[in-house]
Scaffold this motif. Structure first.
Motif: not given
Length: 191
Positions: A69-91
């Motif tokens: 999860r942490e690495r996926v979030n780290a990758i998500a932080r680098k993607v424009p228009l992606v909110d890590v909070h949304d990724i966490d909610q998705g998980f």
């Protein structure tokens, strides 16, 4: 597929699973057409393509498990228009509805590939993941291959029909998401 037969269908569906821009809505009816022309058996086309879908899904499952999860979030932080909070909610959503998403997600473009990553991150039991992936892929693959086989030389028309089925599956997920949002909003209002 014409040259390799069933193994060619497997390779095509592995690529479809790992690289979402490759559309199964074209690959699978073509496998049905190839079976129609005698390049492989109908059962072989369905079995080999479903095996390819499972292998592709397992590649992404293991990638998710390796990243965590942490690495996926780290990758998500680098993607424009992606909110890590949304990724966490998705998980979190996947934790509650993972089995449903894993099964029905095999019938939705992009979701078909991406659902394997949170399944790996969340360490969904491998046997359950394989069973749901195989059953969901089998249904989707068989429908498109049978459509391509039945249409014979007009196999490309199946893409139109597949679109309507995909809309129904997408609508199902929209309803699930709307329920989830409603519950979240309701929870915020409660003191």
């Amino acid at each position: 597929m014409e040259t390799l037969g069933g193994p060619g269908a497997m390779v095509a569906t592995i690529l479809d699973s790992v690289f979402p821009p490759i559309p199964s809505e074209l690959i699978l009816p073509l496998a049905g057409f190839t079976a129609y022309r005698g390049g492989m058996t109908l059962a072989g086309a369905i079995i080999w393509s479903t095996l390819g879908s499972l292998i592709g899904a397992l590649i992404l499952y293991w990638a998710g498990a390796a990243l965590g999860r942490e690495r996926v979030n780290a990758i998500a932080r680098k993607v424009p228009l992606v909110d890590v909070h949304d990724i966490d909610q998705g998980f979190e959503w996947f934790e509650r509805h993972g089995r449903t998403v894993t099964f029905f997600g095999r019938m939705v473009p992009m979701v078909r590939s991406m659902v394997s990553i949170p399944a790996g991150v969340e360490r969904m039991p491998l046997a359950v993941f394989c069973l749901l992936t195989t059953l969901g892929s089998l249904g989707w693959n068989a429908a498109l291959i049978l459509g391509g086989y039945a249409l014979g030389s007009q196999w490309a028309r199946i893409e139109e029909w597949a679109g309507w089925f995909q809309y129904a599956v997408i609508a199902f997920f929209v309803v699930l998401i709307a329920r989830w949002v409603r519950q979240k909003l309701k929870g915020r209002r409660t003191p």
